[in-house]
Write a protein that holds these residues in place. Structure first.
Motif, short mmCIF file in Angstrom:
data_model
loop_
_atom_site.label_atom_id
_atom_site.label_comp_id
_atom_site.label_asym_id
_atom_site.label_seq_id
_atom_site.Cartn_x
_atom_site.Cartn_y
_atom_site.Cartn_z
N PHE A 43 0.83 -1.19 0.00
CA PHE A 43 0.00 0.00 0.00
C PHE A 43 0.87 1.25 0.00
O PHE A 43 1.76 1.41 0.85
N VAL A 44 0.61 2.15 -0.96
CA VAL A 44 1.42 3.37 -1.10
C VAL A 44 0.64 4.61 -0.66
O VAL A 44 1.17 5.49 0.00
N GLY A 45 -0.64 4.69 -1.04
CA GLY A 45 -1.44 5.86 -0.70
C GLY A 45 -2.80 5.81 -1.36
O GLY A 45 -3.27 4.73 -1.75
N TYR A 46 -3.42 6.97 -1.51
CA TYR A 46 -4.75 7.05 -2.10
C TYR A 46 -4.75 7.99 -3.31
O TYR A 46 -3.97 8.92 -3.40
N GLN A 47 -5.69 7.73 -4.23
CA GLN A 47 -5.96 8.68 -5.31
C GLN A 47 -7.41 8.52 -5.74
O GLN A 47 -7.80 7.47 -6.26
N ARG A 252 -11.91 -4.75 -6.02
CA ARG A 252 -12.89 -3.70 -6.24
C ARG A 252 -13.13 -2.85 -5.00
O ARG A 252 -13.32 -1.64 -5.09
N SER A 253 -13.14 -3.47 -3.84
CA SER A 253 -13.38 -2.69 -2.62
C SER A 253 -12.17 -1.85 -2.23
O SER A 253 -12.24 -1.04 -1.30
N ASN A 254 -11.07 -2.02 -2.96
CA ASN A 254 -9.87 -1.20 -2.72
C ASN A 254 -9.58 -0.25 -3.88
O ASN A 254 -8.45 0.23 -4.04
N GLU A 255 -10.59 0.03 -4.69
CA GLU A 255 -10.41 1.00 -5.77
C GLU A 255 -9.99 2.35 -5.19
O GLU A 255 -10.51 2.79 -4.16
N GLY A 256 -9.05 3.00 -5.86
CA GLY A 256 -8.56 4.28 -5.38
C GLY A 256 -7.33 4.16 -4.49
O GLY A 256 -6.70 5.17 -4.14
N PHE A 257 -6.96 2.93 -4.13
CA PHE A 257 -5.74 2.69 -3.36
C PHE A 257 -4.56 2.61 -4.36
O PHE A 257 -4.65 1.92 -5.37
N VAL A 258 -3.48 3.33 -4.05
CA VAL A 258 -2.28 3.24 -4.86
C VAL A 258 -1.41 2.13 -4.28
O VAL A 258 -1.13 2.10 -3.08
N VAL A 259 -1.01 1.19 -5.13
CA VAL A 259 -0.24 0.03 -4.66
C VAL A 259 0.94 -0.24 -5.58
O VAL A 259 0.97 0.21 -6.74
N THR A 260 1.90 -0.97 -5.06
CA THR A 260 2.91 -1.60 -5.89
C THR A 260 2.71 -3.10 -5.78
O THR A 260 2.39 -3.62 -4.71
N ILE A 261 2.85 -3.78 -6.90
CA ILE A 261 2.75 -5.23 -6.95
C ILE A 261 4.06 -5.76 -7.47
O ILE A 261 4.53 -5.37 -8.56
N ASN A 262 4.69 -6.65 -6.70
CA ASN A 262 5.95 -7.26 -7.10
C ASN A 262 5.73 -8.74 -7.37
O ASN A 262 5.08 -9.43 -6.58
N VAL A 263 6.27 -9.19 -8.47
CA VAL A 263 6.11 -10.58 -8.88
C VAL A 263 7.48 -11.23 -9.00
O VAL A 263 8.36 -10.68 -9.67
#
Length: 263
Positions: A43-47, A252-263
């Motif tokens: 989790f990075v932030g919101y937008q 969907r319930s986390n729409e607007g959350f800024v994230v990073t995804i690492n694979v």
């Protein structure tokens, strides 16, 4: 690889199984390719999806101010029976409301945890069913506006459910139903204004989700409480990630959350 962006509901493509995509501003990720692989969500932030400001998300991907101002979050969105565009009555933005409400809408039956009734724009079939995690669905009525769909749904709710038990859906504790029989049984309860739009000769649609392992005891990932998560992805159903340790994450319930995804 690392991907970063604002979460919006996954885009989908019908297939066997269904294909899921995360679409960010500068990245595009086919989530099916991550099955059986370790991934992290940070989790990075919101937008806000509307004003694009870095403000805390209130509901549906919108900040508090936008949620109570924009037509995309008005009451008729969740309660179609409140639609008034067909009468020329504005709630928040008549031009937008006419553009959305005065289009063909489908009243349908879907089986994700139990048989339920729902409403969607015709253009959202079968996307709406996929988002709900329904393994089978059928159209009952096709009407020319959202209001007629809404009052039909309200009438049928007295005889069939209108909610999905997301826990049952994710555990795949579901039974097949004969939706053609359900459709025919419910016909008598359709309001008179919508009777002429009943669909008589159709068959149910079956959907296959990309799940390798269903969870037994669910743990929900809350990014505000657990901002850094890592796990092995075992499935995608509805708008949920399913991980090997029984953790589930609702995109969907986390729409607007800024994230990073690492694979």
């Amino acid at each position: 690889m690392q991907y970063q962006g604002v979460l919006t509901k996954m885009q989908t493509e019908i297939g066997s199984p269904i294909q899921y995509y995360l679409v960010f501003e500068n990245d595009f990720l086919n989530v099916n390719q991550l099955l059986d692989k370790k991934m992290s969500i940070n989790f990075v932030g919101y937008q806000c999806l509307n004003c694009k400001k870095e403000k805390k998300i209130y509901r549906q991907g919108f900040c508090y101010d936008c949620f109570f101002e924009i037509p995309q979050a008005a009451d008729w969105v969740m309660k179609p029976e409140l639609s008034k565009a067909h009468l020329g009555i504005e709630e928040r933005d008549l031009e937008y409301e006419q553009r959305v409400q005065l289009k063909p809408h489908i009243v349908y039956l879907a089986n994700s945890s139990n048989v339920k009734v729902g409403v969607t724009r015709k253009t959202q079939v079968p996307t709406r069913w996929i988002d709900q995690g329904a393994h089978e669905a059928i159209e009952i009525v096709e009407v020319p506006n959202r209001y007629l769909a809404g009052i039909t749904e309200v009438a049928l709710k007295d005889y069939v459910g209108d909610k999905t038990n997301w826990r049952t859906m994710l555990k795949n504790e579901v039974q097949d139903e004969n939706l053609v029989e359900w459709r025919d049984k419910l016909k008598q309860y359709i309001p008179e204004e919508a009777q002429q739009y009943f669909i008589e000769n159709n068959t149910e649609t079956n959907l296959e989700f990309p799940v390798l392992q269903y969870p037994k005891k669910l743990k929900t990932l809350n990014l505000t409480k657990t901002p850094d998560f890592e796990g092995v992805l075992k499935g995608i159903k509805g708008q949920y990630f399913i991980f090997e340790d029984n953790t589930v994450f609702n995109v969907r319930s986390n729409e607007g959350f800024v994230v990073t995804i690492n694979v």
